[in-house]
Motif scaffolding. Structure first.
Motif, mmCIF file in Angstrom:
data_model
loop_
_atom_site.group_PDB
_atom_site.id
_atom_site.type_symbol
_atom_site.label_atom_id
_atom_site.label_comp_id
_atom_site.label_asym_id
_atom_site.label_seq_id
_atom_site.Cartn_x
_atom_site.Cartn_y
_atom_site.Cartn_z
ATOM 1 N N GLU A 153 33.681 27.416 -27.411
ATOM 2 C CA GLU A 153 34.161 27.042 -26.089
ATOM 3 C C GLU A 153 33.017 26.976 -25.083
ATOM 4 N N LEU A 154 32.034 27.855 -25.242
ATOM 5 C CA LEU A 154 30.851 27.783 -24.396
ATOM 6 C C LEU A 154 30.125 26.463 -24.635
ATOM 7 N N ALA A 155 29.978 26.087 -25.895
ATOM 8 C CA ALA A 155 29.314 24.830 -26.236
ATOM 9 C C ALA A 155 30.071 23.640 -25.654
ATOM 10 N N ALA A 156 31.392 23.677 -25.721
ATOM 11 C CA ALA A 156 32.204 22.576 -25.203
ATOM 12 C C ALA A 156 32.055 22.427 -23.698
ATOM 13 N N GLN A 157 31.962 23.552 -22.988
ATOM 14 C CA GLN A 157 31.798 23.502 -21.540
ATOM 15 C C GLN A 157 30.425 22.958 -21.144
ATOM 16 N N ALA A 158 29.423 23.250 -21.942
ATOM 17 C CA ALA A 158 28.065 22.819 -21.621
ATOM 18 C C ALA A 158 27.764 21.397 -22.083
ATOM 19 N N ALA A 159 28.485 20.909 -23.084
ATOM 20 C CA ALA A 159 28.176 19.621 -23.717
ATOM 21 C C ALA A 159 28.031 18.454 -22.740
ATOM 22 N N PRO A 160 28.908 18.297 -21.734
ATOM 23 C CA PRO A 160 28.752 17.145 -20.840
ATOM 24 C C PRO A 160 27.425 17.108 -20.090
ATOM 25 N N PHE A 161 26.784 18.264 -19.919
ATOM 26 C CA PHE A 161 25.505 18.327 -19.218
ATOM 27 C C PHE A 161 24.325 18.064 -20.150
ATOM 28 N N LEU A 162 24.536 18.194 -21.464
ATOM 29 C CA LEU A 162 23.406 18.250 -22.389
ATOM 30 C C LEU A 162 23.338 17.098 -23.386
ATOM 31 N N ARG A 163 24.453 16.689 -23.895
ATOM 32 C CA ARG A 163 24.426 15.691 -24.962
ATOM 33 C C ARG A 163 24.059 14.305 -24.426
ATOM 34 N N GLY A 164 23.219 13.625 -25.185
ATOM 35 C CA GLY A 164 22.804 12.281 -24.812
ATOM 36 C C GLY A 164 21.614 12.233 -23.878
ATOM 37 N N HIS A 165 21.019 13.390 -23.575
ATOM 38 C CA HIS A 165 19.872 13.423 -22.662
ATOM 39 C C HIS A 165 18.565 13.520 -23.452
ATOM 40 N N PRO A 166 17.557 12.736 -23.105
ATOM 41 C CA PRO A 166 16.300 12.713 -23.858
ATOM 42 C C PRO A 166 15.374 13.889 -23.553
ATOM 43 N N ARG A 167 15.699 14.668 -22.532
ATOM 44 C CA ARG A 167 14.897 15.828 -22.166
ATOM 45 C C ARG A 167 15.710 17.101 -22.358
ATOM 46 N N GLU A 168 15.013 18.200 -22.607
ATOM 47 C CA GLU A 168 15.713 19.469 -22.728
ATOM 48 C C GLU A 168 16.229 19.907 -21.363
ATOM 49 N N ARG A 169 17.447 20.400 -21.374
ATOM 50 C CA ARG A 169 18.074 20.927 -20.171
ATOM 51 C C ARG A 169 18.640 22.304 -20.473
ATOM 52 N N LEU A 170 18.767 23.123 -19.444
ATOM 53 C CA LEU A 170 19.391 24.428 -19.608
ATOM 54 C C LEU A 170 20.528 24.562 -18.603
ATOM 55 N N VAL A 171 21.697 24.951 -19.099
ATOM 56 C CA VAL A 171 22.904 25.064 -18.285
ATOM 57 C C VAL A 171 23.402 26.500 -18.332
ATOM 58 N N VAL A 172 23.906 26.995 -17.195
ATOM 59 C CA VAL A 172 24.542 28.306 -17.162
ATOM 60 C C VAL A 172 26.024 28.112 -16.863
ATOM 61 N N ILE A 173 26.866 28.824 -17.581
ATOM 62 C CA ILE A 173 28.313 28.807 -17.380
ATOM 63 C C ILE A 173 28.705 30.170 -16.822
ATOM 64 N N VAL A 174 29.200 30.191 -15.591
ATOM 65 C CA VAL A 174 29.555 31.437 -14.905
ATOM 66 C C VAL A 174 31.055 31.684 -15.062
ATOM 67 N N CYS A 175 31.423 32.921 -15.419
ATOM 68 C CA CYS A 175 32.824 33.260 -15.669
ATOM 69 C C CYS A 175 33.243 34.507 -14.888
ATOM 70 N N ASP A 176 34.563 34.637 -14.708
ATOM 71 C CA ASP A 176 35.099 35.851 -14.106
ATOM 72 C C ASP A 176 35.281 36.908 -15.195
ATOM 73 N N PRO A 177 35.794 38.101 -14.872
ATOM 74 C CA PRO A 177 35.904 39.154 -15.891
ATOM 75 C C PRO A 177 36.755 38.781 -17.106
ATOM 76 N N ARG A 178 37.677 37.844 -16.935
ATOM 77 C CA ARG A 178 38.540 37.434 -18.051
ATOM 78 C C ARG A 178 38.007 36.221 -18.801
ATOM 79 N N GLY A 179 36.842 35.733 -18.398
ATOM 80 C CA GLY A 179 36.254 34.599 -19.091
ATOM 81 C C GLY A 179 36.603 33.255 -18.505
ATOM 82 N N ALA A 180 37.366 33.213 -17.398
ATOM 83 C CA ALA A 180 37.689 31.936 -16.767
ATOM 84 C C ALA A 180 36.436 31.356 -16.118
#
Length: 229
Positions: free
Chosen positions: A106-133
């Motif tokens: 699920e982490l990979a799925a949330q990050a995929a729109p920012f990363l896939r198909g890009h010719p350069r390396e990118r780093l994404v952070v996914i911020v969640c609440d205590p329940r993982g939302a």
């Protein structure tokens, strides 16, 4: 006295624009939805009658348009307008369910729109609440074809300023390799340590290519998070 006969500063619409909706009484806010009154009653009076007919504002909010038609001066247009407004509020309060991170996939799925198909390396952070939302998805850095910086302090600051309690990170490998570099392993370890220091929960670090993903293991990793393909 009709609403339009009041001094400009005392009219509900002008007061809302000048001071905000909080400055108006319930009947005045409702009067703005009604638009106008009827013979013998201005819009504010008609609004007060409508609230009284239903019992209180909460009951009015739950009433359908047909119930409102029983009040003299409230025709189909006014009844529909009021019912529609309260229904919109309910929809806004319900809102779409936030995505939750309960696994590496699920982490990979949330990050995929920012990363896939890009010719350069990118780093994404996914911020969640205590329940993982998911509270926020943020692109932190973009580097070259085989490297991007991983600013530990900036990542932690982003999580804290976003009101997060947990976070995960992901970066892409445009080369198509899912093997973590020594720098990837070191970054993962440092993020885990930094999160623990400030009381955050570090969820995972995953690598994505255009077709697959892989979780980077680290000593304190949650064994319930399965490795990707």
């Amino acid at each position: 006295m009709r609403v339009k006969d009041l001094p400009t500063a005392d009219r509900p619409r002008e007061r809302l624009l000048a001071s905000g909706a909080g400055a108006l009484a319930d009947r005045e806010l409702l009067a703005l939805l009604l638009g106008q009154g009827t013979r013998g009653s201005d819009a504010v009076d008609l609004a007060a009658q409508l609230i009284e007919h239903c019992g209180d504002l909460g009951e009015l909010a739950r009433s359908d348009a047909h119930r409102l038609l029983a009040v003299r001066g409230v025709g189909p247009a006014k009844a529909a307008r009021v019912a529609a407004a309260f229904h919109l509020v309910r929809r806004a309060q319900e809102g779409p369910a936030r995505a939750r991170i309960t696994s590496s996939s699920e982490l990979a799925a949330q990050a995929a729109p920012f990363l896939r198909g890009h010719p350069r390396e990118r780093l994404v952070v996914i911020v969640c609440d205590p329940r993982g939302a998911v509270l926020r998805r943020a692109l932190m850095t973009e580097g070259g074809a085989d490297h991007t910086p991983a600013p530990i302090r900036e990542i932690i600051t982003t999580v804290l300023t976003s009101g997060g309690a947990a976070f995960g990170v992901a970066h892409n490998h445009p080369s198509g390799s899912l093997d973590p570099s020594e720098a990837d392993l070191a970054t993962t370890h440092r993020l885990s340590e930094a999160a623990e220091t400030v009381g955050l929960r570090f969820l995972d670090h995953v690598i994505l290519t255009d077709t697959a993903w892989r979780r980077i293991p680290y000593p304190s990793a949650d064994p319930s998070h399965p490795a990707g393909p």
